[in-house]
Design a protein around this motif. Structure first.
Motif, PDB file in Angstrom:
ATOM      1  N   ILE A 106     -12.547   7.463  33.644  1.00 54.76           N
ATOM      2  CA  ILE A 106     -13.671   8.384  33.468  1.00 54.76           C
ATOM      3  C   ILE A 106     -13.892   9.262  34.703  1.00 54.76           C
ATOM      4  N   ASP A 135     -13.615  13.268  34.615  1.00 52.35           N
ATOM      5  CA  ASP A 135     -14.799  14.013  35.032  1.00 52.35           C
ATOM      6  C   ASP A 135     -14.439  15.038  36.101  1.00 52.35           C
ATOM      7  N   ALA A 152      -4.713   8.925  28.999  1.00 56.02           N
ATOM      8  CA  ALA A 152      -6.008   8.518  28.443  1.00 56.02           C
ATOM      9  C   ALA A 152      -5.943   8.442  26.928  1.00 56.02           C
ATOM     10  N   ASN A 196      -6.705   5.229  24.676  1.00 49.07           N
ATOM     11  CA  ASN A 196      -7.657   5.275  23.568  1.00 49.07           C
ATOM     12  C   ASN A 196      -7.039   4.711  22.293  1.00 49.07           C
ATOM     13  N   TYR A 209     -19.730   3.134  27.877  1.00 53.04           N
ATOM     14  CA  TYR A 209     -18.560   3.659  28.585  1.00 53.04           C
ATOM     15  C   TYR A 209     -17.484   4.133  27.621  1.00 53.04           C
ATOM     16  N   SER A 210     -17.356   3.476  26.510  1.00 54.05           N
ATOM     17  CA  SER A 210     -16.387   3.891  25.507  1.00 54.05           C
ATOM     18  C   SER A 210     -16.739   5.279  24.979  1.00 54.05           C
ATOM     19  N   GLU A 243     -18.557   7.550  26.512  1.00 56.21           N
ATOM     20  CA  GLU A 243     -18.383   8.497  27.612  1.00 56.21           C
ATOM     21  C   GLU A 243     -16.901   8.848  27.781  1.00 56.21           C
ATOM     22  N   PHE A 244     -16.053   7.842  27.715  1.00 59.51           N
ATOM     23  CA  PHE A 244     -14.612   8.044  27.820  1.00 59.51           C
ATOM     24  C   PHE A 244     -14.114   8.975  26.716  1.00 59.51           C
ATOM     25  N   TYR A 272     -15.133  12.626  27.354  1.00 56.90           N
ATOM     26  CA  TYR A 272     -14.283  13.282  28.351  1.00 56.90           C
ATOM     27  C   TYR A 272     -12.886  13.553  27.791  1.00 56.90           C
TER      28      TYR A 272
END
Length: 81
Positions: free
Chosen positions: A2, A6, A34, A38, A64-65, A67-68, A71
């Motif tokens: 992340i 970011d 990433a 995923n 967090y998942s 948010e990931f 992004y």
């Protein structure tokens, strides 16, 4: 993952057309990695569906998942992946 995503999203927002080819290349590589991460997470979630009870400890995971994924989606949209 992340913080790295970011970094590139913020860099793109600040520099848009002046972002270096080196940064674009690194960002593309990171986004592809990433995306693979995923896919593994989705496969694992599918295998474990219904196996564990959701509790308070899962809230951080889902935060967090999400948010990931946000992004990753932004990166894929900018890079056209």
């Amino acid at each position: 993952m992340i913080p790295k995503l970011d970094h590139y999203v913020r860099l793109y927002r600040m520099q848009r057309n002046r972002i270096s080819k080196t940064d674009i290349s690194a960002w593309t590589t990171l986004t592809k990695l990433a995306n693979l991460l995923n896919k593994k997470q989705v496969d694992l979630s599918d295998k474990l569906f219904g196996w564990t009870d959701r509790n308070d400890s899962d809230k951080n995971y889902y935060k967090y998942s999400d948010e990931f994924i946000n992004y990753l989606s932004a990166s894929k949209g900018v890079l056209g992946l």
